[in-house]
Design a protein around this motif. Sequence first.
Motif, PDB file in Angstrom:
ATOM      1  N   ASP A  90      -4.179   5.394 -16.208  1.00 51.70           N
ATOM      2  CA  ASP A  90      -2.703   5.463 -16.214  1.00 51.70           C
ATOM      3  C   ASP A  90      -2.218   6.626 -17.071  1.00 51.70           C
ATOM      4  OD1 ASP A  90      -2.625   3.331 -14.545  1.00 51.70           O
ATOM      5  OD2 ASP A  90      -2.183   1.828 -16.108  1.00 51.70           O
ATOM      6  N   THR A  91      -2.876   6.801 -18.223  1.00 52.05           N
ATOM      7  CA  THR A  91      -2.464   7.879 -19.125  1.00 52.05           C
ATOM      8  C   THR A  91      -2.641   9.245 -18.459  1.00 52.05           C
ATOM      9  OG1 THR A  91      -3.182   6.537 -20.992  1.00 52.05           O
ATOM     10  CG2 THR A  91      -2.840   8.895 -21.410  1.00 52.05           C
ATOM     11  N   LEU A  93      -2.928   9.855 -15.306  1.00 61.00           N
ATOM     12  CA  LEU A  93      -2.049   9.972 -14.135  1.00 61.00           C
ATOM     13  C   LEU A  93      -0.662  10.483 -14.558  1.00 61.00           C
ATOM     14  CD1 LEU A  93      -1.547   9.433 -11.081  1.00 61.00           C
ATOM     15  CD2 LEU A  93      -0.742   7.150 -11.725  1.00 61.00           C
ATOM     16  N   ALA A  94      -0.161   9.922 -15.666  1.00 54.38           N
ATOM     17  CA  ALA A  94       1.163  10.335 -16.140  1.00 54.38           C
ATOM     18  C   ALA A  94       1.148  11.814 -16.534  1.00 54.38           C
ATOM     19  CB  ALA A  94       1.576   9.471 -17.335  1.00 54.38           C
ATOM     20  N   GLU A  95       0.036  12.234 -17.208  1.00 57.23           N
ATOM     21  CA  GLU A  95      -0.052  13.653 -17.622  1.00 57.23           C
ATOM     22  C   GLU A  95      -0.064  14.592 -16.408  1.00 57.23           C
ATOM     23  OE1 GLU A  95      -2.823  12.735 -21.549  1.00 57.23           O
ATOM     24  OE2 GLU A  95      -3.638  13.926 -19.885  1.00 57.23           O
ATOM     25  N   THR A  97       0.841  14.025 -13.318  1.00 64.64           N
ATOM     26  CA  THR A  97       2.076  13.992 -12.524  1.00 64.64           C
ATOM     27  C   THR A  97       3.143  14.871 -13.164  1.00 64.64           C
ATOM     28  OG1 THR A  97       1.541  11.745 -11.851  1.00 64.64           O
ATOM     29  CG2 THR A  97       3.804  12.472 -11.487  1.00 64.64           C
ATOM     30  N   ALA A  98       3.237  14.787 -14.479  1.00 63.08           N
ATOM     31  CA  ALA A  98       4.227  15.613 -15.181  1.00 63.08           C
ATOM     32  C   ALA A  98       3.915  17.095 -14.989  1.00 63.08           C
ATOM     33  CB  ALA A  98       4.242  15.258 -16.669  1.00 63.08           C
TER      34      ALA A  98
END
Length: 370
Positions: A90-91, A93-95, A97-98
């Motif tokens: 999840d971590t 993925l967030a990086e 995506t940003a």
Amino acid sequence: MPAPGETVDPSRVHALDPDQLAAAVAAARESIRAAADLDALAAARTAHVQGAAAPLVLARRELGALPREERADAGRRHNAARAEAQAAYDTRLAELTAERDACVLVEERVDVTLPAARRRRGARHPLSSLSDRLVDVFVAMGYEVAEGPEVEHDWFNFEALNMAPDHPARSEHDTLYVEPTDSGRVLRTHTSPVQIRALLDRPLPVYVVCPGRTYRNDTIDATHSPVFGQLEGLAVDEGITMADLRGTLEVFAQELFGSGLSTRLRPSFFPFTEPSAELDVQCFACRGEAARQPRQPCRVCSDEGWIEIGGCGMVDPNVLRATGVDPARYSGFAFGMGLERAAMIRHDVREIRDFVDGDVRFGLPFGIEV
Ligand SMILES: [Zn+2]
């Protein structure tokens, strides 16, 4: 999977050992952290967390092989390990995506201040515009527009206009004949045959203006062209006099060159009019001053003070007779002018070739419907 009471094979549940789970989680973290983009991250997740061959998925299948009393502990350990791997995913993925969103913002940035790509729409030819404008002047006075063929019969082009086959004026026309030479057909040398056709076709009185292309066997130079435009007018009615001609041409000349300019008629000769005259209009550039004060030269009128713009006259009775009009009852006037010449004077064009060269840049400065 062993049945209840069956001996447990330790090698089969090895995957649920705390050490093995920790190693699987560490491998998952490593792979997830190393993923450089979203595709690589999805592949890492399949390999380590979710895919059918992922160690954590395989380990979960072994839960059933444990003795009942050990299953709860092993289940908790497995859940914690899976949650840890999922959190790493999840971590990352967030990086990623940003990062991707930031890239899209830069790459697809639209500069709303950039000028739009405009297409040039071209311009109307200056001669077409001038012809339309002059025709409008006559239409406003009640004239109709008449047109005729450019390949014309000798009778319309010459004979009906009081130029018999042996008439000396024919030689001045530098006529282009259509083969075979005895066909009797010519490229019209003026727009006057349209006047003959109008008199034959239309009921009297006749008021027509005839714009069109004409042809002469001229060599092209700065002021001559084998193809050129003319504009002619004809009025045949009861009681028409030279005064009507004068008044009509005065209105026309002022529309073309501006108001307040004088006009004058000079005696001349045309086979189809009697009397005949040349129409001069006062020079619009110097307003006649150049002729009075030679120290102020004028390029437009060559210091004459007047500009010749066309020929005119009262329709010769022979022309009326040729078209079946009774000259005892009807009279008329006719006038004609060269379009190129008028445009050259009006816009100070020095080369007649500019009108036919087809260079769009020539037409653009006229500012016409661009
Ligand atoms: Zn002048």
